[in-house]
Design a protein around this motif. Structure first.
Motif, PDB file in Angstrom:
ATOM      1  N   ASN A  41     -90.294 -54.089 -70.929  1.00  0.00           N
ATOM      2  CA  ASN A  41     -89.502 -53.600 -69.790  1.00  0.00           C
ATOM      3  C   ASN A  41     -90.059 -52.269 -69.295  1.00  0.00           C
ATOM      4  OD1 ASN A  41     -87.730 -55.751 -70.232  1.00  0.00           O
ATOM      5  ND2 ASN A  41     -86.217 -54.496 -71.295  1.00  0.00           N
ATOM      6  N   LEU A  45     -92.067 -51.184 -65.640  1.00  0.00           N
ATOM      7  CA  LEU A  45     -91.552 -50.138 -64.756  1.00  0.00           C
ATOM      8  C   LEU A  45     -92.533 -48.977 -64.608  1.00  0.00           C
ATOM      9  CD1 LEU A  45     -87.859 -50.187 -65.992  1.00  0.00           C
ATOM     10  CD2 LEU A  45     -88.736 -51.108 -63.835  1.00  0.00           C
ATOM     11  N   GLU A  58     -81.973 -55.131 -67.548  1.00  0.00           N
ATOM     12  CA  GLU A  58     -82.920 -54.128 -67.057  1.00  0.00           C
ATOM     13  C   GLU A  58     -83.387 -54.451 -65.642  1.00  0.00           C
ATOM     14  OE1 GLU A  58     -83.841 -51.122 -68.212  1.00  0.00           O
ATOM     15  OE2 GLU A  58     -82.241 -51.498 -69.639  1.00  0.00           O
ATOM     16  N   ASN A  62     -82.901 -51.836 -62.370  1.00  0.00           N
ATOM     17  CA  ASN A  62     -84.113 -51.417 -61.652  1.00  0.00           C
ATOM     18  C   ASN A  62     -84.447 -52.360 -60.500  1.00  0.00           C
ATOM     19  OD1 ASN A  62     -85.295 -49.169 -63.585  1.00  0.00           O
ATOM     20  ND2 ASN A  62     -84.615 -50.836 -64.905  1.00  0.00           N
ATOM     21  N   ASP A  65     -86.932 -51.744 -57.566  1.00  0.00           N
ATOM     22  CA  ASP A  65     -88.366 -51.744 -57.815  1.00  0.00           C
ATOM     23  C   ASP A  65     -88.905 -53.108 -58.230  1.00  0.00           C
ATOM     24  OD1 ASP A  65     -88.619 -48.936 -57.396  1.00  0.00           O
ATOM     25  OD2 ASP A  65     -87.833 -48.598 -59.421  1.00  0.00           O
ATOM     26  N   CYS A  66     -88.018 -54.075 -58.470  1.00  0.00           N
ATOM     27  CA  CYS A  66     -88.425 -55.332 -59.097  1.00  0.00           C
ATOM     28  C   CYS A  66     -88.111 -56.550 -58.227  1.00  0.00           C
ATOM     29  CB  CYS A  66     -87.716 -55.487 -60.437  1.00  0.00           C
ATOM     30  SG  CYS A  66     -88.159 -54.224 -61.639  1.00  0.00           S
ATOM     31  N   THR A 189     -93.245 -56.386 -59.906  1.00  0.00           N
ATOM     32  CA  THR A 189     -92.796 -55.190 -59.191  1.00  0.00           C
ATOM     33  C   THR A 189     -93.149 -55.301 -57.714  1.00  0.00           C
ATOM     34  OG1 THR A 189     -94.870 -54.022 -59.621  1.00  0.00           O
ATOM     35  CG2 THR A 189     -93.083 -53.765 -61.234  1.00  0.00           C
TER      36      THR A 189
END
Length: 285
Positions: A41, A45, A58, A62, A65-66, A189
């Motif tokens: 993870n 990131l 996770e 986030n 960004d993902c 990402t």
């Protein structure tokens, strides 16, 4: 895909996705990075990976960004056998007790917290600890383990006849909500999609093809898993064939949103999650 860095969760539940790559049945010129979920993870990131199976909680933390790759996840519709809570007393009697939770996972820790709050209605002290069942239970009244650590611990507790209660969190979640639990998603990402969209698309197709090849070489994969883990062939067969599921269709997505809603209610998520599923390229799904 020579420069592509692909995370490989080092647990048996990921074997059907990666077996063809690891065994050479499907060529892969990139780099396969093994590790526990928490490590992978973080690497994704930090842009040290381009794609990995990411803890579902996770992703939600986030999500700006993902991006989720289509139709590939790790889930179980009830009993899972690898997300296990071991306790010295019934879960409902753990009020104000200390329980230790594995440092290897994020989703299972969130799931346990939700179950404590909304299903069992007990207030416990949760402390992170290395995944060692003997050490954990010497320091606390309960211990959460995941993946191969949980499978091995459950086998040890059973064979040695410990006076310990074992709760399968997948089964508990099913009893509480009626929903399937989605533990991990394959994620890339936004940066990777911007910088190398063709490689991400090719990798997405490759993961689906790898899973197809594993299904066609099932017995050989079971033997490979046995050699890698030491778990019995019968257990691996039951676990991978009848418990772990890899789909991420509309019903799976709805079930995942139930988990995210409870995570938001429990303060695990600061905002309600949105599923950003990649619709570009030519991935299956």
């Amino acid at each position: 895909m020579q420069n592509l860095r692909l995370g490989r969760v080092s647990y048996l539940n990921c074997l059907p996705i990666y077996y063809a790559l690891e065994s050479g049945l499907l060529p892969f010129a990139g780099e396969l990075i093994p590790g526990p979920p928490v490590m992978l993870n973080r690497m994704l990131l930090e842009n040290a990976l381009h794609i990995t199976a990411m803890s579902s909680i996770e992703y939600a933390r986030n999500m700006s960004d993902c991006v989720i790759l289509p139709d590939l996840a790790i889930g179980a519709d009830g009993r899972v056998e690898s997300i296990m809570f071991f306790s010295k007393m019934p879960v409902t009697e753990l009020e104000h007790k200390k329980v230790l939770v594995t440092t290897s996972s994020a989703t299972s820790v969130a799931l346990l917290r939700i179950l404590f709050e909304h299903y069992y209605h007990v207030d416990v002290e949760m402390v992170a600890a290395p995944p060692d069942i003997t050490a954990m239970l010497s320091q606390a009244d309960g211990a959460l383990l995941i993946g191969d650590d949980a499978i091995a611990a459950n086998r040890k507790v059973t064979l040695e006849k410990w006076d310990i209660l074992v709760t399968d969190l997948g089964q508990a979640w099913k009893e509480f909500t009626g929903c399937k639990m989605l533990y991990a998603l394959w994620v890339t990402t936004r940066r990777a999609l911007e910088e190398m969209p063709e490689q991400v698309e090719a990798a997405c197709r490759m993961l689906h093809e790898s899973y197809r090849i594993a299904r066609e070489n099932w017995e050989a994969m079971i033997e490979y898993g046995h050699q890698q883990t030491g778990f019995s062939r019968a257990f691996i067969q039951e676990y991978l064939q009848n418990l772990i599921q890899y789909s991420f269709h509309s019903q799976d997505q709805q079930d995942l949103m139930v988990f995210y809603d409870y995570a938001y209610k429990s303060g695990i998520l600061d905002e309600r999650a949105v599923l950003h599923i990649w619709e570009g390229g030519n991935c299956p799904g």
